[in-house]
Design a protein around this motif. Sequence first.
Motif, PDB file in Angstrom:
ATOM      1  N   LEU A 132      11.434  12.352  -2.353  1.00 36.21           N
ATOM      2  CA  LEU A 132      10.666  12.709  -1.165  1.00 36.21           C
ATOM      3  C   LEU A 132       9.345  11.947  -1.093  1.00 36.21           C
ATOM      4  N   GLY A 133       8.645  11.826  -2.218  1.00 38.43           N
ATOM      5  CA  GLY A 133       7.333  11.187  -2.209  1.00 38.43           C
ATOM      6  C   GLY A 133       7.383   9.723  -1.809  1.00 38.43           C
ATOM      7  N   TRP A 134       8.138   8.928  -2.566  1.00 39.80           N
ATOM      8  CA  TRP A 134       8.279   7.510  -2.231  1.00 39.80           C
ATOM      9  C   TRP A 134       9.079   7.339  -0.947  1.00 39.80           C
ATOM     10  N   GLY A 135      10.118   8.150  -0.785  1.00 39.62           N
ATOM     11  CA  GLY A 135      10.964   8.013   0.401  1.00 39.62           C
ATOM     12  C   GLY A 135      10.201   8.210   1.698  1.00 39.62           C
ATOM     13  N   ASP A 136       9.309   9.198   1.726  1.00 38.26           N
ATOM     14  CA  ASP A 136       8.544   9.463   2.943  1.00 38.26           C
ATOM     15  C   ASP A 136       7.458   8.425   3.181  1.00 38.26           C
ATOM     16  N   CYS A 137       6.929   7.848   2.104  1.00 34.59           N
ATOM     17  CA  CYS A 137       5.867   6.845   2.247  1.00 34.59           C
ATOM     18  C   CYS A 137       6.407   5.459   2.580  1.00 34.59           C
ATOM     19  N   VAL A 138       7.587   5.116   2.061  1.00 34.02           N
ATOM     20  CA  VAL A 138       8.091   3.745   2.173  1.00 34.02           C
ATOM     21  C   VAL A 138       9.402   3.673   2.956  1.00 34.02           C
ATOM     22  N   TRP A 139      10.433   4.359   2.481  1.00 34.60           N
ATOM     23  CA  TRP A 139      11.760   4.244   3.079  1.00 34.60           C
ATOM     24  C   TRP A 139      11.749   4.620   4.558  1.00 34.60           C
ATOM     25  N   LEU A 140      11.135   5.757   4.863  1.00 38.53           N
ATOM     26  CA  LEU A 140      11.141   6.244   6.249  1.00 38.53           C
ATOM     27  C   LEU A 140      10.405   5.299   7.206  1.00 38.53           C
ATOM     28  N   PRO A 141       9.126   5.003   6.998  1.00 40.43           N
ATOM     29  CA  PRO A 141       8.436   4.171   7.993  1.00 40.43           C
ATOM     30  C   PRO A 141       8.928   2.737   8.062  1.00 40.43           C
ATOM     31  N   TYR A 142       9.510   2.220   6.980  1.00 47.53           N
ATOM     32  CA  TYR A 142       9.911   0.818   6.995  1.00 47.53           C
ATOM     33  C   TYR A 142      11.361   0.594   7.420  1.00 47.53           C
ATOM     34  N   LEU A 143      12.250   1.520   7.106  1.00 47.05           N
ATOM     35  CA  LEU A 143      13.644   1.309   7.490  1.00 47.05           C
ATOM     36  C   LEU A 143      14.050   2.071   8.734  1.00 47.05           C
ATOM     37  N   CYS A 181       0.831  -1.210   0.000  1.00 48.42           N
ATOM     38  CA  CYS A 181       0.000   0.000   0.000  1.00 48.42           C
ATOM     39  C   CYS A 181       0.859   1.251   0.000  1.00 48.42           C
ATOM     40  N   ALA A 182       1.892   1.252   0.836  1.00 46.46           N
ATOM     41  CA  ALA A 182       2.782   2.407   0.924  1.00 46.46           C
ATOM     42  C   ALA A 182       3.492   2.639  -0.401  1.00 46.46           C
ATOM     43  N   ASN A 183       3.899   1.555  -1.072  1.00 43.83           N
ATOM     44  CA  ASN A 183       4.545   1.688  -2.383  1.00 43.83           C
ATOM     45  C   ASN A 183       3.586   2.272  -3.414  1.00 43.83           C
ATOM     46  N   ILE A 184       2.346   1.805  -3.396  1.00 43.01           N
ATOM     47  CA  ILE A 184       1.356   2.335  -4.345  1.00 43.01           C
ATOM     48  C   ILE A 184       1.196   3.835  -4.162  1.00 43.01           C
ATOM     49  N   LEU A 185       1.049   4.280  -2.908  1.00 42.90           N
ATOM     50  CA  LEU A 185       0.912   5.709  -2.650  1.00 42.90           C
ATOM     51  C   LEU A 185       2.173   6.464  -3.042  1.00 42.90           C
ATOM     52  N   GLY A 186       3.347   5.914  -2.690  1.00 40.81           N
ATOM     53  CA  GLY A 186       4.607   6.583  -2.997  1.00 40.81           C
ATOM     54  C   GLY A 186       4.800   6.800  -4.482  1.00 40.81           C
ATOM     55  N   TYR A 187       4.538   5.768  -5.287  1.00 48.29           N
ATOM     56  CA  TYR A 187       4.684   5.906  -6.728  1.00 48.29           C
ATOM     57  C   TYR A 187       3.576   6.778  -7.314  1.00 48.29           C
ATOM     58  N   ALA A 188       2.358   6.660  -6.774  1.00 45.19           N
ATOM     59  CA  ALA A 188       1.241   7.450  -7.287  1.00 45.19           C
ATOM     60  C   ALA A 188       1.472   8.937  -7.077  1.00 45.19           C
ATOM     61  N   VAL A 189       1.885   9.326  -5.873  1.00 42.62           N
ATOM     62  CA  VAL A 189       2.064  10.752  -5.594  1.00 42.62           C
ATOM     63  C   VAL A 189       3.271  11.300  -6.349  1.00 42.62           C
ATOM     64  N   SER A 190       4.322  10.478  -6.534  1.00 39.98           N
ATOM     65  CA  SER A 190       5.493  10.924  -7.293  1.00 39.98           C
ATOM     66  C   SER A 190       5.143  11.126  -8.761  1.00 39.98           C
ATOM     67  N   THR A 191       4.355  10.207  -9.317  1.00 35.70           N
ATOM     68  CA  THR A 191       3.930  10.322 -10.715  1.00 35.70           C
ATOM     69  C   THR A 191       3.008  11.514 -10.903  1.00 35.70           C
ATOM     70  N   PHE A 192       2.073  11.672  -9.972  1.00 35.04           N
ATOM     71  CA  PHE A 192       1.160  12.818 -10.046  1.00 35.04           C
ATOM     72  C   PHE A 192       1.926  14.134  -9.978  1.00 35.04           C
ATOM     73  N   ALA A 193       2.923  14.199  -9.084  1.00 36.88           N
ATOM     74  CA  ALA A 193       3.713  15.429  -8.939  1.00 36.88           C
ATOM     75  C   ALA A 193       4.446  15.769 -10.227  1.00 36.88           C
ATOM     76  N   MET A 194       4.936  14.737 -10.931  1.00 32.28           N
ATOM     77  CA  MET A 194       5.644  14.994 -12.187  1.00 32.28           C
ATOM     78  C   MET A 194       4.674  15.498 -13.261  1.00 32.28           C
ATOM     79  N   ILE A 195       3.526  14.836 -13.370  1.00 30.20           N
ATOM     80  CA  ILE A 195       2.526  15.270 -14.350  1.00 30.20           C
ATOM     81  C   ILE A 195       2.065  16.692 -14.043  1.00 30.20           C
ATOM     82  N   LYS A 196       1.844  16.942 -12.765  1.00 28.90           N
ATOM     83  CA  LYS A 196       1.412  18.286 -12.343  1.00 28.90           C
ATOM     84  C   LYS A 196       2.458  19.330 -12.717  1.00 28.90           C
ATOM     85  N   GLY A 197       3.732  19.001 -12.530  1.00 21.73           N
ATOM     86  CA  GLY A 197       4.786  19.943 -12.854  1.00 21.73           C
ATOM     87  C   GLY A 197       4.800  20.324 -14.326  1.00 21.73           C
ATOM     88  N   TYR A 198       4.446  19.368 -15.187  1.00 18.21           N
ATOM     89  CA  TYR A 198       4.420  19.644 -16.623  1.00 18.21           C
ATOM     90  C   TYR A 198       3.180  20.422 -17.046  1.00 18.21           C
TER      91      TYR A 198
END
Length: 474
Positions: A305-316, A182-199
């Motif tokens: 930051l997006g994936w890192g905060d959702c996955v890397w931080l809480p799990y490691l 679940c955390a990976n799905i959110l991390g990749y989703a928010v990172s992808t959305f942020a990139m699309i939004k930036g464009y």
Amino acid sequence: MVAHQEKKLAEEIKHQNMQNYKASQGQWGRAWEVDWFSLASILFLLTFAPLIVYYFIMSCAQYQCSLTDPLLDLLTGNKHLSEIWNRTPMLTYRAAAIYSIWVAFQVFLYVSIPDFCHKFLSGYVGGVQEGAITPAGVMNKYEINGLQAWIITHVLWFANASYFHFFSPTIIFDNWIPLLWCANILGYAVSTFAMIKGYFFPTNAKDCKFTGNFFYDYMMGIEFNPRIGKWFDFKLFFNGRPGIVAWTLINLSFAAKQQELYGEVTNSMILVNVLQGIYVLDFFWNEAWYLKTIDICHDHFGWYLGWGDCVWLPYLYTLQGLYLVYHPVQLCTAHAVGVLTLGLLGYYIFRTTNHQKDLFRRTNGNCRIWGKKPEYIECSYMSVDGTKYYSKLMTSGFWGWARHFNYTGDLMGSLAYCLACGFEHILPYFYIVYMTILLTHRCIRDEHRCSSKYGKDWKRYTAAVPYRLLPSIF
């Protein structure tokens, strides 16, 4: 008259900080162009960081936290990758529901409940606060209510554990790997959305950076401060919530599982909960100060930051508590006292060092550090438009011991978390290895920027404070 002078001083400092930031904004943050080494590093992290998280969590679940046994099984042919994967719990509807409710609740606390803690907690700075000036010259405002969100969340957690019993306190541990998906799905989703939004629909187009390299832009981010509406700031939300609010809940769930399995909570688990809890509370108590740090002031929002905060931080960052579920360690009194002392000393150095710097900046040097007027190096630098500005680099207090002594305190605390787990496995010590690499890299990155900015004045400063982290050593 005194109030008028204080207001005037505050305005002058604010103006100077704005000019400093405008002058230095081109010397920090992500790059405009990508060299081959940066691209190789980006590809390595995008490929292997998710695998590292999976490997660590899988090693605990299937190999009692041994980092070598899975590799030995694969190398000797005792097991195949498919066997390890097939034993890994998959995404479940229950985990998806838990995670969705969790994130939605944190969003609600972030955007819907203005901070009230600052109204009755003396010394706490909450409510609407101004951040640093962005490269486009925008000063964003933030609703600082992280401490409030943490308190509400934990009050509800303890109320459920003590009285309501809607769910077991072990719920996080019991769904740990399904929640990882679940955390990976959110991390990749928010990172992808942020990139699309930036464009296509950036919050501020002038605060975007494009390299033309998809992988670099995806990882390091395009937008500086992506927002939805007036108050939902991606960087502030994902840096602090849901990962850091969850940090202490995760540790509490691990402690509850230890109690369930062994009939007791060991002193090592208590130490990990207490020391990491202090760090989390410190983060939220000083959330307004956090607006002036690297993550908010200089980094763009991408996968890092997006994936890192959702996955890397809480799990490691919670590996110590997870390890102690599988290997309950009861420390002798001397060992426990030593760990506690190291952790508290590290926290004292970390917080006091940051406070000294903050006080020096807020008062423009008109303060006292360790009972004396602080010494400093007067520096000058040129902005991109050719205007000359001045700044001060303090050489008193802990900042006279080393140029990044706050990181030294942070590392002492990190080591204490690891030492609480004993010495039978290397897995709990990943955190101190990672933090050492991270903070050393930040030292080098910071000093490269300062050297470019201040030139010969930076050499004067490094001559006055010759060590980075450890006095007389490094």
